[in-house]
Design a protein around this motif. Structure first.
Motif, PDB file in Angstrom:
ATOM      1  N   ARG A  65       0.814  -1.218   0.000  1.00 59.09           N
ATOM      2  CA  ARG A  65       0.000   0.000   0.000  1.00 59.09           C
ATOM      3  C   ARG A  65       0.847   1.268   0.000  1.00 59.09           C
ATOM      4  O   ARG A  65       0.394   2.320  -0.453  1.00 59.09           O
ATOM      5  CB  ARG A  65      -0.922   0.013   1.221  1.00 59.09           C
ATOM      6  N   ALA A  66       2.060   1.169   0.526  1.00 59.83           N
ATOM      7  CA  ALA A  66       2.928   2.349   0.568  1.00 59.83           C
ATOM      8  C   ALA A  66       3.603   2.611  -0.762  1.00 59.83           C
ATOM      9  O   ALA A  66       4.139   3.704  -0.982  1.00 59.83           O
ATOM     10  CB  ALA A  66       3.995   2.164   1.649  1.00 59.83           C
TER      11      ALA A  66
ATOM     12  N   ARG B  32       6.002   9.591   8.617  1.00 62.96           N
ATOM     13  CA  ARG B  32       5.954   8.136   8.426  1.00 62.96           C
ATOM     14  C   ARG B  32       5.320   7.823   7.073  1.00 62.96           C
ATOM     15  O   ARG B  32       4.200   8.270   6.772  1.00 62.96           O
ATOM     16  CB  ARG B  32       5.119   7.513   9.553  1.00 62.96           C
ATOM     17  N   VAL B  33       6.040   7.063   6.255  1.00 66.65           N
ATOM     18  CA  VAL B  33       5.532   6.774   4.910  1.00 66.65           C
ATOM     19  C   VAL B  33       4.687   5.509   4.867  1.00 66.65           C
ATOM     20  O   VAL B  33       3.983   5.260   3.883  1.00 66.65           O
ATOM     21  CB  VAL B  33       6.697   6.653   3.893  1.00 66.65           C
ATOM     22  N   HIS B  34       4.781   4.716   5.952  1.00 71.15           N
ATOM     23  CA  HIS B  34       4.090   3.424   5.953  1.00 71.15           C
ATOM     24  C   HIS B  34       3.863   3.033   7.398  1.00 71.15           C
ATOM     25  O   HIS B  34       4.800   2.980   8.188  1.00 71.15           O
ATOM     26  CB  HIS B  34       4.949   2.380   5.237  1.00 71.15           C
ATOM     27  N   MET B  35       2.608   2.764   7.781  1.00 69.90           N
ATOM     28  CA  MET B  35       2.303   2.487   9.178  1.00 69.90           C
ATOM     29  C   MET B  35       2.546   1.036   9.563  1.00 69.90           C
ATOM     30  O   MET B  35       2.415   0.669  10.724  1.00 69.90           O
ATOM     31  CB  MET B  35       0.849   2.871   9.481  1.00 69.90           C
ATOM     32  N   GLY B  36       2.909   0.198   8.596  1.00 72.55           N
ATOM     33  CA  GLY B  36       3.258  -1.170   8.927  1.00 72.55           C
ATOM     34  C   GLY B  36       4.656  -1.254   9.524  1.00 72.55           C
ATOM     35  O   GLY B  36       5.367  -0.250   9.658  1.00 72.55           O
TER      36      GLY B  36
ATOM     37  N   LEU C 293      17.798  11.774  -1.733  1.00 76.30           N
ATOM     38  CA  LEU C 293      17.082  10.820  -0.887  1.00 76.30           C
ATOM     39  C   LEU C 293      15.580  10.896  -1.110  1.00 76.30           C
ATOM     40  O   LEU C 293      14.896   9.860  -1.155  1.00 76.30           O
ATOM     41  CB  LEU C 293      17.432  11.066   0.576  1.00 76.30           C
ATOM     42  N   LEU C 294      15.052  12.095  -1.251  1.00 74.62           N
ATOM     43  CA  LEU C 294      13.620  12.229  -1.532  1.00 74.62           C
ATOM     44  C   LEU C 294      13.286  11.610  -2.891  1.00 74.62           C
ATOM     45  O   LEU C 294      12.294  10.874  -3.024  1.00 74.62           O
ATOM     46  CB  LEU C 294      13.214  13.703  -1.514  1.00 74.62           C
ATOM     47  N   GLY C 295      14.110  11.886  -3.880  1.00 72.72           N
ATOM     48  CA  GLY C 295      13.869  11.325  -5.205  1.00 72.72           C
ATOM     49  C   GLY C 295      13.970   9.815  -5.207  1.00 72.72           C
ATOM     50  O   GLY C 295      13.189   9.118  -5.880  1.00 72.72           O
ATOM     51  N   ALA C 296      14.929   9.286  -4.452  1.00 69.56           N
ATOM     52  CA  ALA C 296      15.113   7.835  -4.384  1.00 69.56           C
ATOM     53  C   ALA C 296      13.906   7.153  -3.768  1.00 69.56           C
ATOM     54  O   ALA C 296      13.463   6.093  -4.227  1.00 69.56           O
ATOM     55  CB  ALA C 296      16.370   7.518  -3.576  1.00 69.56           C
TER      56      ALA C 296
ATOM     57  N   LEU D 222       7.393   5.322  -3.854  1.00 73.01           N
ATOM     58  CA  LEU D 222       6.269   5.577  -2.958  1.00 73.01           C
ATOM     59  C   LEU D 222       4.999   5.954  -3.702  1.00 73.01           C
ATOM     60  O   LEU D 222       5.029   6.672  -4.710  1.00 73.01           O
ATOM     61  CB  LEU D 222       6.628   6.688  -1.973  1.00 73.01           C
ATOM     62  N   ALA D 223       3.889   5.505  -3.165  1.00 71.14           N
ATOM     63  CA  ALA D 223       2.585   5.863  -3.738  1.00 71.14           C
ATOM     64  C   ALA D 223       2.246   7.315  -3.442  1.00 71.14           C
ATOM     65  O   ALA D 223       1.621   7.995  -4.260  1.00 71.14           O
ATOM     66  CB  ALA D 223       1.502   4.944  -3.174  1.00 71.14           C
ATOM     67  N   ARG D 224       2.631   7.789  -2.271  1.00 70.21           N
ATOM     68  CA  ARG D 224       2.399   9.172  -1.881  1.00 70.21           C
ATOM     69  C   ARG D 224       3.747   9.862  -1.744  1.00 70.21           C
ATOM     70  O   ARG D 224       4.447   9.683  -0.767  1.00 70.21           O
ATOM     71  CB  ARG D 224       1.637   9.235  -0.558  1.00 70.21           C
TER      72      ARG D 224
END
Length: 505
Positions: free
Chosen positions: A134-135, A238-242, A291-294, A299-301
């Motif tokens: 999902r992330a 947080r990019v992913h809550m898992g 790092l953001l681009g990588a 990432l979905a968002r």
């Protein structure tokens, strides 16, 4: 202290120096360890915070290094369960990069290079049916999940030195060594505060400053040259809550980690850029954008610069290897003995193998003594265990019992304290935490100052803990006032942004 003769003096209280000090003190040697700054104040608090073999090093056939590190991963998860845990990583397959068969071969080899006790094996997963998917962008459909370990790097240094001190070592932070001279077969170290100490043997564990300490402080010219590589990290929303972390391949052949961090955040790193001097280390805008681009490639968002809450940089002291690219340079260590001087310089290494490094050092300087640290929990992990119980299981059980027995406290507060200082949290809670300064308690601050050599708000907010990410400006100011500081200089707070030379001016 100038009248005391030590068996061993160590310059540099990062993870390697701390590990050597603990091991040596436990074998009955008298030890002094000196650092110009806070313990673990530089590289050892600015890592990616992984206990890992280095999956990507398999591409360079570094099987010995990876095997050694994977075996050590299991040891550290056992002896330091309060500040470590197994961490799952999702490695998506990306078109045009390493083929799926190669990823599977690498993860299977990684599974089997060393014995696994608490770390599961790898598996292929379908991202379309996994929470981790999902992330990520729907373009990514398949991945491999493999496991490594996570560690609070700065606290690993603190715990090693707490144990060393408990076994008789003298720990001297914020005490630069001005000169180390060989006099009458002994080493005499002149300290910046006017004191001097004498030792039979000297270890230079100054990390990025090791070459400089060897030449300028010790007066020797046979230490190998170092390659100084800065690694920058950013902390974002947080990019992913898992619970999964991500290992993301990049078109330039490098990989980037995105790791769950401090409950509310993600840690993204790292870059690799050569620098000429340690004082040049700083997180550049270009590195942040890289790092953001990588991350956004997957990432979905997507993340934006506004999502960056914190950033820090560490300097890796790698052994200079002519003709090798950054990503090929070995992360293994080298022990350089200075002939006829009872002195050694440590170069290279990684946080995962610090304990093995210390054993190798002691095998050379005290060959008749016995190894002991692999089976001895660090102070925070010294909790009662059932027969055959692994440290991770014992800690989980102990924490649950502590939350029940201290039911007047918020369970989340108990968990935070337990996953910071470990076993001593029980006594701290039983005695009462005192005044709440906005998310941190006076008893905590007193403990860090009394038992862990903290002397400033930055020591507590960014190394003994990571509360600097969670406390508001008013609470940070309260912590600064508690330490007698007139104000908090925000430019000085992020760990790794400023470096003092361990043991030298």
């Amino acid at each position: 202290m100038h009248d005391t003769l030590f068996d061993l003096a160590i310059i540099g209280a990062g993870i390697n120096g701390a590990g050597i000090a603990r091991d040596a003190a436990g074998r009955g040697l008298s030890v002094a360890i000196i650092d110009a700054n806070d313990i673990g104040g530089a590289t050892s608090s600015a890592s990616t915070k992984l206990i890992h073999g280095g999956l990507r090093y398999l591409e360079y056939y570094a099987f010995g290094l990876v095997r050694k590190a994977l075996a050590e991963r299991e040891v550290l998860l056992d002896i330091a369960p309060h500040i470590t845990w197994p961490q799952a990583f999702v490695l998506p397959h990306a078109a045009g990069m390493r083929p799926e068969w190669l990823l599977r071969l690498g993860t299977l080899l990684y599974d089997n290079l060393a014995r696994r006790e608490v770390v599961p094996g790898s598996q292929r997963i379908d991202l379309r049916s996994e929470r981790a998917g999902r992330a990520l962008s729907p373009d990514y459909r398949s991945a491999f999940r493999y496991w490594d370990g996570w560690v609070d790097d700065a606290r690993l240094v603190v715990d090693n030195l707490k144990d060393a001190a408990a076994r008789g070592a003298s720990v001297l932070p914020r005490t630069p060594v001005q000169r180390a001279e060989r006099i009458d077969g002994l080493w005499r170290l002149s300290l910046s505060d006017g004191r001097a100490i004498t030792a039979r043997r000297l270890i230079n564990a100054a990390g990025p400053w090791a070459e400089d300490v060897a030449r300028r402080v010790m007066g020797v010219n046979d230490a190998p040259p170092l390659r100084l590589v800065q690694g920058s990290h950013i902390v974002t929303r947080r990019v992913h809550m898992g619970r999964d972390a991500f290992m993301l391949q990049q078109p330039d052949g490098r990989i980037i980690f995105v790791i769950p961090y401090e409950r509310d955040y993600s840690l993204i790193g790292t870059t690799e850029a050569d620098i000429a001097r340690t004082e040049d280390a700083a997180v550049s805008d270009a590195e942040v954008n890289y790092l953001l681009g990588a991350a956004n490639r997957y990432l979905a968002r997507p993340l934006t610069p506004d999502d960056v809450m914190h950033k820090f940089v560490g300097v890796r002291p790698l052994v200079l290897e002519s003709g090798k690219a950054q990503k090929e340079t070995t992360r293994d260590y080298r022990l350089v003995e200075h002939p006829g001087l009872d002195a050694m310089t440590i170069v290279g290494g990684k946080i995962t193998t610090y304990r093995v490094l210390a054993e190798d050092v002691l095998a050379r300087i005290a060959p008749r003594s016995k190894r002991w640290t692999a089976d001895a929990p660090l102070p925070g992990g010294a909790i009662e265990r059932r027969r055959g119980e692994h440290g991770q299981a014992a800690f989980k059980r102990w924490l649950e019992q502590l939350q029940v027995s201290q039911s007047d406290y918020d369970p989340n507060l108990i968990k935070r304290l337990a996953m910071t200082i470990g076993a001593p949290a029980a006594d701290l809670l039983a005695q009462g935490l005192g005044r709440n300064l906005g998310g941190v308690f006076e008893a905590e601050l007193d403990y860090f100052r009394r038992a862990e050599w903290a002397s400033s708000s930055a020591d507590v907010l960014w190394r003994r803990t990571k509360l600097g990410l969670h406390l508001d400006a008013a609470a940070r100011a309260e912590v600064a006032r508690w330490f007698g500081e007139e104000r908090v200089d925000e430019a000085d707070i992020p760990a790794g942004h400023r470096f003092a030379r361990p043991g030298v001016l």
